[in-house]
Write a protein that holds these residues in place. Structure first.
Motif, PDB file in Angstrom:
ATOM      1  N   GLY A  50      -2.711 -43.108  49.651  1.00 44.92           N
ATOM      2  CA  GLY A  50      -3.188 -44.460  49.441  1.00 44.92           C
ATOM      3  C   GLY A  50      -3.088 -44.837  47.979  1.00 44.92           C
ATOM      4  O   GLY A  50      -2.564 -44.085  47.154  1.00 44.92           O
ATOM      5  N   VAL A  51      -3.651 -46.000  47.632  1.00 44.59           N
ATOM      6  CA  VAL A  51      -3.597 -46.484  46.258  1.00 44.59           C
ATOM      7  C   VAL A  51      -4.296 -45.514  45.315  1.00 44.59           C
ATOM      8  O   VAL A  51      -3.838 -45.281  44.183  1.00 44.59           O
ATOM      9  N   LYS A  52      -5.378 -44.913  45.774  1.00 43.26           N
ATOM     10  CA  LYS A  52      -6.119 -43.967  44.932  1.00 43.26           C
ATOM     11  C   LYS A  52      -5.246 -42.777  44.537  1.00 43.26           C
ATOM     12  O   LYS A  52      -5.252 -42.332  43.381  1.00 43.26           O
ATOM     13  N   ASP A  53      -4.467 -42.266  45.485  1.00 37.13           N
ATOM     14  CA  ASP A  53      -3.578 -41.137  45.195  1.00 37.13           C
ATOM     15  C   ASP A  53      -2.493 -41.536  44.195  1.00 37.13           C
ATOM     16  O   ASP A  53      -2.143 -40.767  43.292  1.00 37.13           O
ATOM     17  N   VAL A  54      -1.957 -42.738  44.364  1.00 38.26           N
ATOM     18  CA  VAL A  54      -0.908 -43.201  43.458  1.00 38.26           C
ATOM     19  C   VAL A  54      -1.463 -43.369  42.056  1.00 38.26           C
ATOM     20  O   VAL A  54      -0.835 -42.956  41.059  1.00 38.26           O
ATOM     21  N   ARG A  55      -2.663 -43.940  41.934  1.00 35.65           N
ATOM     22  CA  ARG A  55      -3.263 -44.133  40.608  1.00 35.65           C
ATOM     23  C   ARG A  55      -3.530 -42.788  39.938  1.00 35.65           C
ATOM     24  O   ARG A  55      -3.384 -42.656  38.711  1.00 35.65           O
ATOM     25  N   ARG A  56      -3.930 -41.787  40.722  1.00 35.90           N
ATOM     26  CA  ARG A  56      -4.158 -40.450  40.144  1.00 35.90           C
ATOM     27  C   ARG A  56      -2.876 -39.902  39.539  1.00 35.90           C
ATOM     28  O   ARG A  56      -2.861 -39.396  38.411  1.00 35.90           O
ATOM     29  N   VAL A  57      -1.758 -40.026  40.296  1.00 36.20           N
ATOM     30  CA  VAL A  57      -0.475 -39.522  39.802  1.00 36.20           C
ATOM     31  C   VAL A  57      -0.056 -40.290  38.546  1.00 36.20           C
ATOM     32  O   VAL A  57       0.435 -39.697  37.569  1.00 36.20           O
ATOM     33  N   ILE A  58      -0.285 -41.595  38.535  1.00 32.51           N
ATOM     34  CA  ILE A  58       0.089 -42.406  37.377  1.00 32.51           C
ATOM     35  C   ILE A  58      -0.717 -42.009  36.147  1.00 32.51           C
ATOM     36  O   ILE A  58      -0.177 -41.864  35.038  1.00 32.51           O
ATOM     37  N   ASP A  59      -2.038 -41.815  36.331  1.00 35.95           N
ATOM     38  CA  ASP A  59      -2.895 -41.423  35.203  1.00 35.95           C
ATOM     39  C   ASP A  59      -2.457 -40.077  34.640  1.00 35.95           C
ATOM     40  O   ASP A  59      -2.385 -39.891  33.414  1.00 35.95           O
ATOM     41  N   GLU A  60      -2.161 -39.123  35.531  1.00 27.90           N
ATOM     42  CA  GLU A  60      -1.714 -37.805  35.077  1.00 27.90           C
ATOM     43  C   GLU A  60      -0.360 -37.909  34.379  1.00 27.90           C
ATOM     44  O   GLU A  60      -0.099 -37.201  33.397  1.00 27.90           O
ATOM     45  N   ALA A  61       0.505 -38.786  34.886  1.00 27.70           N
ATOM     46  CA  ALA A  61       1.819 -38.971  34.256  1.00 27.70           C
ATOM     47  C   ALA A  61       1.670 -39.541  32.848  1.00 27.70           C
ATOM     48  O   ALA A  61       2.388 -39.134  31.920  1.00 27.70           O
ATOM     49  N   ARG A  62       0.727 -40.470  32.648  1.00 25.60           N
ATOM     50  CA  ARG A  62       0.490 -41.030  31.322  1.00 25.60           C
ATOM     51  C   ARG A  62      -0.019 -39.957  30.359  1.00 25.60           C
ATOM     52  O   ARG A  62       0.440 -39.862  29.207  1.00 25.60           O
ATOM     53  N   GLN A  63      -0.948 -39.154  30.833  1.00 25.75           N
ATOM     54  CA  GLN A  63      -1.479 -38.083  29.980  1.00 25.75           C
ATOM     55  C   GLN A  63      -0.391 -37.073  29.638  1.00 25.75           C
ATOM     56  O   GLN A  63      -0.293 -36.606  28.494  1.00 25.75           O
ATOM     57  N   ARG A  64       0.412 -36.744  30.602  1.00 26.06           N
ATOM     58  CA  ARG A  64       1.485 -35.757  30.387  1.00 26.06           C
ATOM     59  C   ARG A  64       2.494 -36.287  29.371  1.00 26.06           C
ATOM     60  O   ARG A  64       2.973 -35.547  28.503  1.00 26.06           O
ATOM     61  N   LEU A  65       2.804 -37.572  29.471  1.00 26.58           N
ATOM     62  CA  LEU A  65       3.760 -38.169  28.547  1.00 26.58           C
ATOM     63  C   LEU A  65       3.183 -38.218  27.130  1.00 26.58           C
ATOM     64  O   LEU A  65       3.898 -37.986  26.143  1.00 26.58           O
ATOM     65  N   THR A  66       1.878 -38.478  27.037  1.00 23.87           N
ATOM     66  CA  THR A  66       1.225 -38.573  25.721  1.00 23.87           C
ATOM     67  C   THR A  66       1.025 -37.199  25.086  1.00 23.87           C
ATOM     68  O   THR A  66       1.328 -36.995  23.901  1.00 23.87           O
ATOM     69  N   ARG A 104       6.404 -35.215  28.144  1.00 21.17           N
ATOM     70  CA  ARG A 104       7.129 -34.795  29.345  1.00 21.17           C
ATOM     71  C   ARG A 104       6.968 -35.861  30.419  1.00 21.17           C
ATOM     72  O   ARG A 104       5.849 -36.323  30.683  1.00 21.17           O
ATOM     73  N   ARG A 105       8.062 -36.238  31.021  1.00 21.15           N
ATOM     74  CA  ARG A 105       8.017 -37.268  32.037  1.00 21.15           C
ATOM     75  C   ARG A 105       7.657 -36.671  33.407  1.00 21.15           C
ATOM     76  O   ARG A 105       7.698 -35.446  33.596  1.00 21.15           O
ATOM     77  N   THR A 106       7.349 -37.564  34.344  1.00 22.07           N
ATOM     78  CA  THR A 106       6.934 -37.157  35.689  1.00 22.07           C
ATOM     79  C   THR A 106       7.823 -37.823  36.733  1.00 22.07           C
ATOM     80  O   THR A 106       8.068 -39.036  36.661  1.00 22.07           O
ATOM     81  N   VAL A 107       8.303 -37.038  37.663  1.00 24.83           N
ATOM     82  CA  VAL A 107       9.035 -37.567  38.818  1.00 24.83           C
ATOM     83  C   VAL A 107       8.069 -37.609  40.002  1.00 24.83           C
ATOM     84  O   VAL A 107       7.490 -36.580  40.376  1.00 24.83           O
ATOM     85  N   LEU A 108       7.866 -38.793  40.548  1.00 27.08           N
ATOM     86  CA  LEU A 108       7.063 -38.929  41.773  1.00 27.08           C
ATOM     87  C   LEU A 108       8.003 -39.148  42.937  1.00 27.08           C
ATOM     88  O   LEU A 108       8.706 -40.157  42.996  1.00 27.08           O
ATOM     89  N   PHE A 109       8.002 -38.183  43.852  1.00 25.30           N
ATOM     90  CA  PHE A 109       8.791 -38.338  45.071  1.00 25.30           C
ATOM     91  C   PHE A 109       7.880 -38.905  46.146  1.00 25.30           C
ATOM     92  O   PHE A 109       6.921 -38.251  46.583  1.00 25.30           O
ATOM     93  N   LEU A 110       8.166 -40.139  46.552  1.00 26.03           N
ATOM     94  CA  LEU A 110       7.348 -40.820  47.560  1.00 26.03           C
ATOM     95  C   LEU A 110       8.125 -40.853  48.866  1.00 26.03           C
ATOM     96  O   LEU A 110       9.044 -41.660  49.039  1.00 26.03           O
ATOM     97  N   ASP A 111       7.775 -39.948  49.763  1.00 27.17           N
ATOM     98  CA  ASP A 111       8.490 -39.828  51.025  1.00 27.17           C
ATOM     99  C   ASP A 111       8.101 -40.960  51.960  1.00 27.17           C
ATOM    100  O   ASP A 111       6.938 -41.357  52.032  1.00 27.17           O
ATOM    101  N   GLU A 112       9.098 -41.491  52.670  1.00 25.76           N
ATOM    102  CA  GLU A 112       8.907 -42.606  53.602  1.00 25.76           C
ATOM    103  C   GLU A 112       8.239 -43.792  52.913  1.00 25.76           C
ATOM    104  O   GLU A 112       7.243 -44.327  53.384  1.00 25.76           O
ATOM    105  N   ILE A 113       8.824 -44.203  51.810  1.00 19.75           N
ATOM    106  CA  ILE A 113       8.251 -45.289  51.006  1.00 19.75           C
ATOM    107  C   ILE A 113       8.101 -46.569  51.807  1.00 19.75           C
ATOM    108  O   ILE A 113       7.250 -47.413  51.497  1.00 19.75           O
ATOM    109  N   HIS A 114       8.907 -46.738  52.862  1.00 15.68           N
ATOM    110  CA  HIS A 114       8.814 -47.962  53.667  1.00 15.68           C
ATOM    111  C   HIS A 114       7.480 -48.085  54.378  1.00 15.68           C
ATOM    112  O   HIS A 114       7.121 -49.182  54.840  1.00 15.68           O
ATOM    113  N   ARG A 115       6.719 -46.975  54.464  1.00 13.73           N
ATOM    114  CA  ARG A 115       5.404 -47.028  55.115  1.00 13.73           C
ATOM    115  C   ARG A 115       4.324 -47.611  54.198  1.00 13.73           C
ATOM    116  O   ARG A 115       3.235 -47.931  54.653  1.00 13.73           O
TER     117      ARG A 115
END
Length: 460
Positions: A93-109, A113-124
């Protein structure tokens, strides 16, 4: 002394590896191990150039199952030395996506290091969920790789599409699948190499053909074919493994009945229907029968098929062979009243007849031209002599005055104006039965020109 945490981790990893299917174990970890999709991953192609230039942007991987979408996302993350996160759109859900985004920002800072998010069945993901990704994808905080089996131009937000490269995956060819099968037979670490299995060439051919471009299905069938021959009670084999022979018969018994990729509401539904119509239009009865068979085997509604055939009968055969529409209409009735399996004969008969019939789209062009005139030009009034005079008072208005009844004249024809303007829409071809209509129409138009314009006034 207690075992270390690392030892426990190694034991867990080993236990997990033992239960993983062959298709999972054999996933390539390097770009040069990846098989297929040369049209965008081959030397000099777009995705390869993006990776080599270090300019990877977010991407949408679109294609059928088992062609390497998930695997390539992992390989890309390893190639770019990026952190790899994966979410399944049906569960996240949105909460999971925001968690990944927050961690990606921290990792980049913190780690650059960048983050690849693989979102399976994105059409859902619904539109609102997809919108959460937009800002961070655009700013490059996150490299999104969305995977879908559905056309992303229908199922993914346009803003997200515009920020991503769309890569269409094709099913693997039989030769590409055989490369993967041979690799699995030889690999002693991840594959079946320790079992010393030998797979006959015709067995490999059968697995590759029946897998229909799906590497997962091919490797799973090979694994079943090899392991099913191992006998737990054969101590001699365990002590000194003897070669296991995988024959064509063994391979056939190790695969489920062939399943056909066919979404009755998605791209495949419309693509195959289009192929059926274009094959009939192109006068290829064999191709028409193949696409018809594919639709029937996939569980397509026979009434839908019958309607497509009827459309083709008018649109592409028309008056070159009027019998085509009669046959198509009969197929529609049979599909409605009889149903499957028997109605397949009527559908096949109609499809073959239309494919073999002479072709003319003169009627199609004529009605398109007439409708365009109605839409774009001033509306023509009905000439007075053609107007209805069946009600009291019509005669006082002059309606129907001067109309000449064709049956009162020799040959059932009399020259008179039926439109009130000089227009020509129907121009028949010289093919099939339409040739006779073309000649008749030429004679009529010649006599009309000789007679000159209708002298009667054309009021409204």
């Amino acid at each position: 002394m207690e075992p270390s945490t690392d030892l426990f981790a190694e034991q867990r990893a080993a236990a997990f590896a033992r239960v993983q299917p062959l298709a999972v174990r054999m996933r390539p970890s390097r770009l040069d191990e990846f098989v297929g999709q040369e049209h965008f991953l081959g030397p000099g192609k777009l995705l390869r150039r993006m990776l080599e230039a270090g300019r990877l942007t977010s991407a949408i991987f679109y294609g059928p199952p088992g062609c390497g979408k998930t695997t390539l996302a992992r390989v890309i993350a390893a190639y770019t030395q990026a952190a790899y996160e994966t979410l399944h759109a049906a569960e996240a859900g949105v909460k999971d996506v925001r968690r990944v985004i927050d961690e990606a920002r921290q990792r980049l800072t913190n780690e650059d290091r960048r983050t690849v998010l693989f979102l399976d069945e994105i059409h859902r993901f619904n539109r609102a969920q997809q919108d959460v990704l937009l800002r961070d994808v655009e700013e490059g905080v996150l490299i999104l790789i969305g995977s879908t089996t559905e056309n992303p131009f229908f199922s993914v937000n346009s803003p997200l599409i515009s920020r991503s490269q769309v890569f269409k995956f094709e099913p693997l060819t039989a030769e590409q699948l055989k490369v993967l099968l041979r690799r699995a037979l030889a690999d002693e670490q991840r594959g079946l190499g320790k079992l010393k299995a030998v797979c006959d060439e015709d067995a490999l051919d059968l697995i590759a053909e029946r897998a229909d471009g799906d590497a997962r299905r091919a490797l799973s069938a090979l694994e079943v074919a090899v392991l099913s021959q191992l006998r737990s009670e054969d101590a001699a084999r365990r002590a000194a493994p003897a070669p296991l022979q995988v024959t064509r018969a063994v391979a056939a018994e190790s695969m489920q009945q062939k399943s056909i990729d066919y979404d009755p509401t998605g791209d495949t539904h419309y693509d195959v229907a289009s192929a059926l119509i274009k094959s009939m239009r192109g006068s290829d009865p064999d191709a028409a029968l193949y696409w018809l068979a594919r639709m029937l085997e996939s569980g397509e509604d026979p009434r839908f098929i019958a309607r497509r055939i009827a459309i083709c009968a008018s649109e592409d055969v028309g008056n070159a062979d009027p019998q085509a529409l009669v046959l198509a209409a009969a197929a529609v009735q049979v599909a409605e009243l009889v149903g499957l399996p028997e109605c397949e004969y009527a559908l096949a008969q109609a499809a073959v007849y239309i494919a073999c019939a002479p072709k003319s789209n003169a009627v199609t062009l004529a009605i398109h031209a007439a409708r365009q005139d109605v839409r774009e030009k001033p509306i023509l009034p009905v000439p007075n002599h053609l107007r209805d005079r069946s009600y009291p008072g019509a005669a006082r208005l002059g309606h129907g005055e001067g109309y000449q009844y064709p049956h009162d004249f020799p040959g059932g024809f009399v020259q008179q104006d039926y439109l009130g303007a000089a227009r020509s829409y129907y121009n028949p071809t010289d093919r099939g039965d339409e040739a006779r209509l073309a000649e008749w129409l030429r004679q009529r138009r010649r006599s009309s020109e000789a007679a000159g314009p209708d002298p009667r006034p054309q009021g409204s």
